[in-house]
Scaffold this motif. Structure first.
Motif, PDB file in Angstrom:
ATOM      1  N   GLN A 228       3.720  -0.419  -6.023  1.00 18.23           N
ATOM      2  CA  GLN A 228       3.316   0.055  -7.357  1.00 18.23           C
ATOM      3  C   GLN A 228       4.266  -0.444  -8.448  1.00 18.23           C
ATOM      4  O   GLN A 228       4.763   0.343  -9.265  1.00 18.23           O
TER       5      GLN A 228
ATOM      6  N   SER B   2       1.127  14.696  -9.727  1.00 12.70           N
ATOM      7  CA  SER B   2      -0.129  14.801  -8.985  1.00 12.70           C
ATOM      8  C   SER B   2      -0.877  16.045  -9.484  1.00 12.70           C
ATOM      9  O   SER B   2      -0.300  16.894 -10.171  1.00 12.70           O
ATOM     10  N   ARG B  56       4.835  17.100  -5.093  1.00 10.14           N
ATOM     11  CA  ARG B  56       5.372  15.812  -5.565  1.00 10.14           C
ATOM     12  C   ARG B  56       5.868  14.989  -4.370  1.00 10.14           C
ATOM     13  O   ARG B  56       5.662  13.789  -4.299  1.00 10.14           O
ATOM     14  N   GLN B  60       4.481  11.282  -3.475  1.00  8.94           N
ATOM     15  CA  GLN B  60       5.255  10.044  -3.639  1.00  8.94           C
ATOM     16  C   GLN B  60       6.128   9.690  -2.433  1.00  8.94           C
ATOM     17  O   GLN B  60       6.756   8.635  -2.418  1.00  8.94           O
ATOM     18  N   LEU B 118       4.456   9.524 -11.092  1.00  7.40           N
ATOM     19  CA  LEU B 118       4.801   9.409  -9.678  1.00  7.40           C
ATOM     20  C   LEU B 118       5.176   7.961  -9.410  1.00  7.40           C
ATOM     21  O   LEU B 118       4.494   7.050  -9.882  1.00  7.40           O
ATOM     22  N   SER B 119       6.243   7.749  -8.679  1.00  4.80           N
ATOM     23  CA  SER B 119       6.545   6.356  -8.343  1.00  4.80           C
ATOM     24  C   SER B 119       7.330   6.303  -7.045  1.00  4.80           C
ATOM     25  O   SER B 119       8.043   7.253  -6.702  1.00  4.80           O
ATOM     26  N   PRO B 120       7.202   5.178  -6.319  1.00  6.51           N
ATOM     27  CA  PRO B 120       7.986   5.045  -5.088  1.00  6.51           C
ATOM     28  C   PRO B 120       9.471   4.989  -5.436  1.00  6.51           C
ATOM     29  O   PRO B 120       9.836   4.741  -6.600  1.00  6.51           O
TER      30      PRO B 120
END
Ligand code: HEM
Lengths: 449, 278
Positions: A228, B2, B56, B60, B118-120
């Motif tokens: 992403q 989310s 969360r 993620q 949300l992010s990795p």
């Protein structure tokens, strides 16, 4: 006069002044323009705007606060003060932990023991009190008539240990500074390195003591990971001198003795080949390009000057090359070739594709990655770790396991004993009453038992 | 955020708002009968808050510990947990929520206005030492907020006492010595966990930047706040600072931590290790 100065230098008032002054210096680094944080051009522009201000700041070294003479002087005074204060304290602390009161205070009247407890215990003797105190962690001296009990007797030693650990950290700092080697090394996949200094980019920082690293290795593979649009890993495969395979990643350097290879950055090193019209190779090379973040880079090959741009996830939008994301899902390279300042060809190629160049061909055979390593070699790490561990343990020891003292007296009655206790604790006034409550409870429980 | 996370997050925030109002009511109207109910309300809020963190995590794949929002979410959780701990273990000062819950609202509100996407987990943040570092940062921040909270209670009561009024509600906070000791206990816990946090951060930096200490703005700030609390300990242990002076010190020192806590974004800008090729 000299006496007054040395008294001040060894005072705790001076300690506070020094810590606050150092903190103020660090705070200044957020307020005053710092050379390290600004681009050279911006700095010079600011300087031209107010030359007087900058000349004062530079004279005092305040544009490089952390290494300014003022900060260094404060650090020197800090350690001087630390030595002087601790020197005075060592005998006092040793005396405190070694000896026990020659005269044990009367628990009924002792002013320095603020919390008092008086209880009558049926069917009990001094021995039972001793047992309870021992179970609560106390060492007991004296006899039933007057006794002294102490818990965490050695705790004051931790004050010395904590403050002296600063010297270990200082020593570690000095050793690492003098033995530190730092260099940037760029390696393409398949390339070997045997410690040659010439291979480092720019001039590496050489150690003042000791030799630069001699570790040899071969870069076997590079695997960037992007999810992403977030760079989530850069897994690098390395083979050492003995043929052993290792992996490294960002945050997970390859370590060989005191040398670390930190994965620092990534680029592409395409294999570009120039062929004649019959397809024979005229020239070719892996060229390490710095094309990250949409940057342009140039190289020369067989008399051609070539400008390159890289797209990791290539798309064409309205006839313009773009990267759809940061993922390495569809890599392509825009190449513009010129000769004698005149552009002769331009095309966007993927690995295996080619373009024609005034009678010759440019072939983009493959597009492997290169990796930039930050190579660091230094000694003294273990000293820093020892300093950190000692400081932390000493703090816990001193501040959680603080010293508790009890004086007591037992008077025999017909049916048991009258017990008088008085308690004091370091740091906390209310801890003494909690301690006495606990002991009272233990005494009651022991009766039940 | 989310879907489920946002539901739980906003519910928790609303509950904390109500609880904050309740604590204000309890203090202004000196009514401690509501404190038991407020404790239950706050615990419900913490349940929702925990669910938001879990949602969360599920969305993620890692604990929230990278952005301002993450810091607000986790930092707030630790402060509420410590508040509940205090309410249960140290009953006399269970009105401490008057000071700690508004702080939670502030940091969670600030976080949600910044970057709740949300992010990795970024490669630079994947480190055991970073986990350790952040965990201890939250512990120390929670403890420092409690020290400040007790300081506020001390000052509230002292103000009345100085005006010659003995207010029964305030007397239930315990003796002055008790409040004073509690401030120091929380300070000590915060100071030690803060030291562990700095050490873990330095070890992480060594593997990321090649150097334990680089005078990075975040590093410098954390040193400043640790030194300030060190000064506070010295003032107490060697100069006998106690009572209201010490309470003010706990409030002032917390400012340095707040600045540091929200300066985390600086580290992301200054790091050279995030690669982006596109
Ligand atoms: C020139 C530097 C320093 C000197 C001379 C110094 C001196 C002292 C002394 C003499 C005590 C014991 C007071 C007592 O028990 O009566 C003390 C306590 C303490 N100091 Fe320092 N100090 C210095 C720097 C620092 C720094 C930089 C810190 C951390 C920020 C620190 C943290 C503490 C703590 C936590 C205590 C209380 C626990 C204990 O007694 O060990 N000190 N200091």
């Amino acid at each position: 006069m000299m006496n007054a100065i040395s008294k001040y230098l060894a005072s705790l008032r001076f300690t506070l002044t020094l810590i606050i002054s150092l903190t103020t210096m660090f705070l200044l680094s957020f307020i005053l323009p710092q050379k390290e944080l600004l681009k050279k051009q911006d700095y010079l522009q600011m300087k031209a705007g107010s030359p007087l201000f900058f000349s004062v700041m530079e004279t005092l070294g305040l544009t490089e606060v952390y290494t300014s003479p003022v900060t260094l002087a404060l650090w020197c005074f800090f350690f001087l003060n630390l030595v002087m204060v601790m020197w005075q304290r060592i005998p006092l602390v040793l005396k405190r932990v070694e000896t026990f009161p020659e005269k044990i205070d009367d628990p009924r009247t002792a002013a320095s023991y603020p919390m008092k407890l008086a209880v009558t215990l049926e069917d009990r003797s001094y021995g039972a009190v001793q047992n309870v105190l021992a179970r609560a962690g106390y060492r007991i001296f004296g006899d039933a008539e007057r006794f002294y009990a102490v818990k965490n007797r050695l705790s004051p030693l931790a004050t010395l240990l904590f403050h002296l650990s600063f010297f270990l950290i200082l020593l570690a700092g000095v050793i690492t500074t003098y033995t530190k080697f730092v260099g940037y090394l760029e390696m393409g996949v398949g390339e070997a390195f045997h410690g040659e200094l010439s291979r480092y980019k720019g001039s590496p920082r050489m150690p003042k003591i000791g030799a630069p690293p001699s570790t040899g290795l071969v870069l076997e593979s590079v695997q960037p990971q992007v999810e992403q649009n977030v760079a989530t890993g850069l897994v690098v495969g390395l083979r050492d001198d003995r043929g052993m395979l290792h992996t490294a990643d960002i945050n997970r350097p390859y370590k060989s003795g005191v040398t670390s290879f930190l994965v620092n950055d990534l680029g592409v090193a395409p294999l570009v080949v120039i062929q004649d019209e019959r397809g024979r190779d005229l020239d070719g090379a892996y060229v390490k390009l710095d094309v990250a973040k949409g940057k342009k880079d140039r190289f020369r090959l067989y008399g051609y000057e070539i400008e390159a741009r890289y797209f990791s996830d290539h798309l064409v939008v309205d006839g313009v090359d773009q990267s759809g994301s940061d993922a390495f899902s569809n890599p392509a390279m825009r190449l513009e070739a010129s000769k004698n300042g005149v552009m002769i060809a331009a095309s966007t190629l993927k690995a295996g594709e080619s373009m024609s160049l005034d009678g010759n061909r440019l072939v983009l055979r493959e597009m492997p990655f290169w990796v930039r390593f930050l190579v660091v070699k230094q000694h003294g790490d273990w000293l820093a770790y020892a300093g950190f561990i000692i400081a932390t343990l000493a703090l816990c020891w001193r501040l959680f396991l603080y010293r508790r003292e009890i004086v007591g007296a037992v008077e025999q009655t017909d049916t048991g004993i009258d017990l008088y206790l008085a308690c004091r604790c370091e740091f906390y006034r209310t801890a003494a009453s909690q301690e006495l409550n606990r002991i009272n409870q233990l005494l009651n429980n022991s009766a039940v038992g | 955020m989310s879907f489920y996370e946002s539901i739980f997050f906003w519910t928790a925030l609303t509950i904390y708002c109500l609880a904050s109002g309740g604590f204000c009511y309890a203090v202004v109207f000196r009514n401690d009968r509501v404190l038991g109910k407020l404790l239950a309300i706050t615990a419900t809020g913490l349940g929702m808050h925990t669910a938001a963190i879990a949602a969360r995590y599920a969305a993620q794949g890692h604990l929230p510990w990278s952005s301002n929002y993450d810091n607000g979410l986790m930092g707030g959780w630790f402060i509420v947990l410590s508040t509940l701990y205090v309410c249960i273990r140290h009953k006399p000062i269970r009105v401490i929520g008057i000071a700690t819950l508004p702080a939670v609202l502030l940091i969670m509100g600030y976080g949600v206005m910044r970057n709740p996407v949300l992010s990795p987990l970024d490669a630079t943040l994947k480190s055991f030492w970073l986990f350790f570092h952040v965990f201890f940062a939250w512990l120390s921040f929670g403890a420092y907020v409690l020290a400040m909270g007790v300081g506020v209670l001390y000052l509230l009561r002292e103000k009345k006492e100085r005006a010659g009024q003995i207010v029964e509600f305030y007397q239930r906070f315990g003796s002055n010595d008790y409040l004073d000791d509690m401030m120091f206990r929380y300070l000590v816990f915060g100071f030690i966990t803060n030291a562990v946090m700095i050490v873990a951060g330095a070890i992480w930096a060594k593997d990321l930047w090649g150097s334990y200490w680089s005078w990075d703005p975040i590093e410098t700030w954390s040193l400043i706040s640790w030194l300030m609390y060190g000064v506070a300990i010295h003032l107490r242990v060697t100069m006998g600072w106690r009572g209201s002076r010490f309470a003010w010190l706990m409030i002032a020192a917390l400012m340095t931590v707040i600045i540091n806590f929200f300066g985390v974004s600086l580290i992301m800008k200054s790091t050279v290790h995030v690669f982006r090729m596109g």
